[in-house]
Write an enzyme that holds these catalytic residues in place. Sequence first.
Site, PDB file in Angstrom:
ATOM      1  N   ASP A 132       0.866  -1.164   0.000  1.00 25.30           N
ATOM      2  CA  ASP A 132       0.000   0.000   0.000  1.00 25.30           C
ATOM      3  C   ASP A 132       0.917   1.232   0.000  1.00 25.30           C
ATOM      4  OD1 ASP A 132      -2.309   1.483   0.125  1.00 25.30           O
ATOM      5  OD2 ASP A 132      -2.410   1.448   2.308  1.00 25.30           O
ATOM      6  N   ASP A 187      -1.871  -1.700   6.221  1.00 23.76           N
ATOM      7  CA  ASP A 187      -2.209  -1.414   7.622  1.00 23.76           C
ATOM      8  C   ASP A 187      -2.818  -2.614   8.322  1.00 23.76           C
ATOM      9  OD1 ASP A 187      -4.802  -1.575   6.696  1.00 23.76           O
ATOM     10  OD2 ASP A 187      -5.187   0.571   6.809  1.00 23.76           O
ATOM     11  N   ASP A 198      -7.120  -3.293   4.595  1.00 21.44           N
ATOM     12  CA  ASP A 198      -6.766  -4.162   3.485  1.00 21.44           C
ATOM     13  C   ASP A 198      -6.893  -5.638   3.848  1.00 21.44           C
ATOM     14  OD1 ASP A 198      -6.026  -2.079   1.618  1.00 21.44           O
ATOM     15  OD2 ASP A 198      -4.311  -1.725   2.903  1.00 21.44           O
TER      16      ASP A 198
END
Length: 661
Positions: A364, A555, A559
């Site tokens: 991410d 995180d 996700d």
Amino acid sequence: MKSGKQHEHCCSYEETVKPGGQHDHPGHESHDDDDGHSHGEGETEGWMGHWPLLTALFAVVVMMILEYGFGKKFNDVIQLIIFIPAYLLAGYNVLNLAFRKALRLDFLNEFFLMSVATIGAFAIGSYSEGVAVMVFYSIGEWFQDTAVSNAKRSIKALLDIRPDTVDVIRGGKVETVNPSTVTIGEVIQVKPGEKVALDGELLSDKATFNTAALTGESRPDNKVKGESVFAGMINLNQLTEIKVKAAFKDSKLSKILEMVQDATARKSQTQLFISRFAKVYTPIVFLLAVLLVALPYFFVSDYVFQDWLYRGLVFLVISCPCALVVSIPLGYFGGIGLASKNGILFKGSNYLDVMTRINTVVMDKTGTLTKGVFEVQKVVAVGIDEKELLLFAAAIESKSTHPIAVAVVSHAGDVLVGVKIEGIEEVAGHGLTGVINGKKVLAGNAKLLKKFGVDYDSAVDEEVDTIVVLAVDRKYAGYITIADEVKEDAGQAIAAMHALGIQTVMLSGDKQSTVDKVASLLGIDKAFGDLLPEHKVDQVEALKKEGRRLAFVGDGVNDAPVVALADAGIAMGGLGSDATIETADIVIQNDQPSKIVTAIKIGKLTRSIVWQNIILAMGVKIIVLILGAGGVATLWEAVIADVGVALLAILNAVRIQRKQV
């Protein structure tokens, strides 16, 4: 060391190292369950912890006196009478455990094999060799026990640093109590140099803490009033007051400690294979030993039963798989411990194996490669002064809690004193409108200005960063760009992954131009923007269809679907989030992308040492088994080879914890 006890090292990993730092022993002062486990209470230091070694050494003295002192003056019966006590002293634990297992019809284990071999040695008159087997085995077990205990203690000492007492303010007075008795909402005091015992919120104006035990980062962490403080941090410079926000058992440190201890229960494929291998290997070796004694009767003309029985006994002794079933789990535990020292938490040794096979790392953007803290990059004013533009922007954004709004207000500084702010309204998906010092102000994206029919400069559409466009009294006034700052070690992390042959992919919900900018800056192989969570899932599925073995770094909460799909789910900055610790397979506590590479290197180092032990143990055993079957190796060589290999393998495994990565 547990008092008066000895590890059941050679049974199975379940009987050797249990979650929570407990061990099972064939023991003196404990109560055994039906599985042969023993349950001792507490830890006792002193001479009782060395009982196996003391008894073995006493047996050595007796044996030496008989062999080299008065042995020739005594007949066989007298020697037998004297040798038996030495044998029982050295081999009591092994014989006791073999007997208990035999009662449950479990004959195909190394304790039973060791007992058969040594009793057989006595039966053919090899008294000193029978005692020697038990003596060297006991000494070897003592060294192994010490290695295992030290390894587990080093992990426990690393994490279980919670103080036994804490100073709490009650009724205007400071009381020293056990941390478990402090309730949420109470205020505790932490003196300089003391460890924080409970999670809470800083009440003092500021304080500085050492967070090395939690994050692996020794750099001091400066906190201000209202920020979170966690158990395990060390107060560095002044008396500090903290409002407790979590019970002792629910602190982040307690959860981390529990997770690392539980990690020993999640076995790697190598450990599972060795456990299955040992269960098959032991009965096969036992059968081969029987055949080695019986079959030559039909093929050897000068067959002497006692000679072939001796060879069979050597075969049984060397067959013990101690080196494998102890050193391998210890190696993985060492890997977990090394990772913990580096601020990386593995939820199981299986994930150490997984990280060695990773060839793609999917990340991410926000919070993983960037700091997740937006900062103003550029202010472009059109027709008005730049300071005036910032004042209008800060005034209208001051009524929003969005990270972009916070960044604008922070950048503007103390400019809102005396500013009249009225009629603030949010236009969903567009921005804010309001009246600032009597002027109608629009602040948001380009769609907001289009909605109100305000023309703007084409340069707005060419910006790659996040942008706030402003209009004052229906006239375009300029724009402010905001960007997330890239983490200091992000570029280093990407370069290190490429050096390991790992493909890097970035997935983000930010617009594609912003994602491309970060990807270009860091050298990321592939980058996809404008993604919703379901689109991230599609991208990961596509990579897996290509045969990629991937880790996803994010995180660990938002996700979650992608984390579940990945071979290894890695959460960044797990220290402040319970949900992160629960969701991810691996937690990087200090937010550094470079720790992804560290996790991979630790996995590879652990695998390397584990396979060194497997090759060493099996190689030596096969050689000595052949020599024993051929009548070359004696019981002395057999036991020295067995114990020696086990010790070398364990010392090699312990070496992991001293490595620098």
